[in-house]
Structures are given as C-alpha cells and as structure tokens.
Scaffold this active site. Structure first.
Site, PDB file in Angstrom:
ATOM      1  N   GLU A   1       0.834  -1.213   0.000  1.00  0.00           N
ATOM      2  CA  GLU A   1       0.000   0.000   0.000  1.00  0.00           C
ATOM      3  C   GLU A   1       0.868   1.263   0.000  1.00  0.00           C
ATOM      4  O   GLU A   1       0.549   2.242  -0.670  1.00  0.00           O
ATOM      5  CB  GLU A   1      -0.927   0.006   1.218  1.00  0.00           C
TER       6      GLU A   1
ATOM      7  N   CYS B   1     -11.851   1.670 -15.240  1.00  0.00           N
ATOM      8  CA  CYS B   1     -12.276   3.076 -15.114  1.00  0.00           C
ATOM      9  C   CYS B   1     -11.027   3.956 -15.100  1.00  0.00           C
ATOM     10  O   CYS B   1     -10.747   4.688 -14.155  1.00  0.00           O
ATOM     11  CB  CYS B   1     -13.099   3.259 -13.844  1.00  0.00           C
TER      12      CYS B   1
ATOM     13  N   CYS C   1     -15.947   1.650 -20.671  1.00  0.00           N
ATOM     14  CA  CYS C   1     -17.323   1.715 -20.168  1.00  0.00           C
ATOM     15  C   CYS C   1     -18.195   0.586 -20.715  1.00  0.00           C
ATOM     16  O   CYS C   1     -19.119   0.120 -20.032  1.00  0.00           O
ATOM     17  CB  CYS C   1     -17.951   3.061 -20.519  1.00  0.00           C
TER      18      CYS C   1
END
Length: 353
Positions: free
Chosen positions: A40, A195, A202
C-alpha cells in the site's frame, strides 16, 4: 449484498488481479499484514507494474516488520531507490520501529492506532485492515475516487475537502460486510484497469448501468481536474568530484526538503559557487561541463547542470565529516541515491568504460 458491491465482486472473480505478490495468504487464510502494508505504501503515487519488482526485492531483503525495524536507514533507502517520494520509505522505517516499541512487533488492528503511525492515513489504514484482517473499513485512494466520482456524477476536484467528504460517504456506503478484502482489491482494480483516467472501458464495466458519467457523457470531465498552476523551474549545479581511484564524493542531504536523508552529489547555485564548493572539499585542477537535464517533481521542475571534476584529491577534514564520503561503484549500489543522480553516475561510468 448491496448491488454495487455484488456487481463489482462478480467482475473481480473473473477479471480481477489475484496473483499479485502481496496477496498470498497465511495459514489462517488472511493476507500477511506486513506485505499488505508495504504494498500500500509503495502503491502511493506508483503503478502496480512498477511496484512489483521493488516489492519482491524489498521483502527478499527485509521479510518482516522486525527486520525492517532493525535495518539501517541506508539499506531501506537503497531498496527504495528509484521509486521516488522517499519520505514514504522513511515513514515506513519509523513506523516499523514504533510497532516494535509499542505494539509487540506487529501492525495494530485498531484503526486509530494504525492511522497514527507515520505515513498511514485513513485510506491506507482501511486498506490494511480490510485486506489483512477482513475488517470492514472503506478506502479512498486515487483509483477509488475516480470510480466514485464518475459513478455518482460528483463534480469538483476530489482533493477539495467538501468533495472528498462526499466521496468518503459513498465509499463507506458501498463497502460490504462480507468479502471486504476482495471488495477492496476489486474497486482498486476497477479504477486501475477499467475506469482509467483516459479512455475508460465503459462498454464492459460492471458498474456501467448505474454510472452517471457514462449516462451523461461526462467520463472525460469527471473527476474534475485540479485547478491548474504554473509549474516553476529551479536550477542547480551538481558537482561530480571523482578521485584517481574512481571514487565519487557524496554528501548526505539534510532532513528537510527534496531527497531528504539520501546520499547525493554536492550542489551549488551556479558555476562560480560550484568551484568554491569543490575547492573546499578537494584539490582540483579542471572541470568539464556535462549535458544538462531536467528532472520533474510533482510541484516543480529541476534543471540540473552536472560539473565533473576528475582526478580530485580529498581535502583534509572530509574523513571526519559523517555527512561526506568517497564511494566506489560497489558502494554506490548499496546506498539510497536519488534516481537521477544514480542514472547520471551510471551513465558517466558507462561512458568512461
């Protein structure tokens, strides 16, 4: 399960990323908290494709939290060298030390205690707790912000406090109670692979049916860009003082500013100041001006003019200064150097050979 999460998890099962090196589970079926945390932090400001190699080298050298806490800072920075945003590495190192001092050598499972560690904010803490411990906490990294801004048709720069507050509300509302680790990875994967910032997919997105940006033709406008600012350019002269043994003089940068704490080349504001600085550190006869280059930071550009002083002889007093050291090629490889400095020295060595 909520429709948003259900659609996302169904897509993730077939199309998500399941083989990333930090996704391996332990005997209890949970992911290793240290590896999740490290990934992370590395993934902040950096794409997965770049992180994987650095991650694998890092855990090979420092396989656990206690090993990281006990490591010298130079080793941590050397393993991080090239990833940029070096404050992340120093925060990682200090957080590991605090975990040893205060939390029994483990990352705390309490949200407030985890978020209080250096370099761990609300989203990173949530990601660690969700993926390592299966606890229900939302996340809101850059990819998630883009997904939610488009899906809900939220205008305004996501970094603005009012907009970010809206996005956090949606992030919390969509986070399910079950399969929270998979959901957390799924929404990050969707933002990274479907995205995307430009040319989002899409037509095959699992959330397309309810997406406001797709319905209203706003995918190019959302999320709203940050108000533009002029990027300033700064200039510096980097001194390459190289002795007859091929060693280069390095100077440890101070605790503040860019590349803080890293070993780097001495710098000066201009050529005249560079000569004065060089004479202070070594006995020199001549210098060669090398090709200048520009290094781009997030908030400004740095124009670097390298000045090579070959055949330098160390002046007295350098050996007693812990902030200065002469290094050969093998020693350079063990230190945390700013990536443009490492590249410059490698190019110089390659040209000489």
């Amino acid at each position: 399960m909520k429709p948003f999460a259900a659609a996302l998890l169904a897509w993730f099962d077939d199309h998500g990323r399941h083989d990333l090196p930090w996704q391996g589970t332990q005997d209890n079926g949970r992911r290793d908290a240290y590896r999740v945390w490290l990934s992370e932090i590395m993934l902040q400001q950096t794409q997965v494709a770049t992180v994987v190699g650095y991650f694998e080298r890092f855990v090979a050298a420092l396989p656990g939290l206690r090993a990281l806490a006990a490591a010298p800072e130079d080793q941590v920075l050397a393993l991080w060298s090239g990833l940029g945003y070096y404050r992340r590495a120093r925060f990682l190192h200090r957080a590991a030390q605090l975990c040893v001092e205060r939390h029994g050598g483990e990352l705390p499972r309490d949200f407030d205690a985890l978020a209080a560690l250096p370099g761990i904010g609300r989203s990173t803490a949530g990601a660690i707790l969700a993926q390592a411990y299966g606890l229900r906490f939302p996340i809101l990294d850059g990819n998630v912000k883009r997904v939610l801004a488009r899906y809900h048709g939220i205008h305004g720069h996501p970094g603005a406090s009012a907009v970010e507050k809206q996005l956090w509300q949606h992030a919390d509302a969509h986070t399910p109670a079950a399969r929270v680790a998979d959901y957390t990875q799924a929404i990050m994967d969707l933002g990274a692979t479907m995205c995307t910032r430009t040319r989002p997919h899409c037509g095959t997105c699992p959330l397309a049916e309810g997406c406001v940006a797709r319905r209203d033709g706003l995918t190019a406008q959302l999320p709203s860009p940050k108000p533009a600012k002029t990027t300033p350019t700064r200039a510096t002269v980097m001194l390459i003082l190289r002795d007859t043994r091929g060693r280069v003089l390095l100077e440890r940068r101070g605790p503040q500013g860019v590349w803080s704490g890293l070993w780097s080349l001495p710098e000066a504001a201009d050529i005249d100041a560079a000569w004065r600085h060089a004479r202070h550190h070594a006995h020199i006869d001549d210098a060669a001006q090398l090709a200048p280059f520009v290094h781009v930071f997030s908030h400004y550009k740095l124009r670097v003019e390298p000045l090579l002083f070959d055949g330098a002889t160390a002046a007295s007093g350098i050996a007693d200064n812990p902030g200065l050291r002469w290094c050969n090629a093998a020693e350079l490889a063990t230190l945390g150097l700013p990536s443009p400095v490492r590249k410059l020295l490698e190019q110089l060595e390659g040209h000489d050979t």
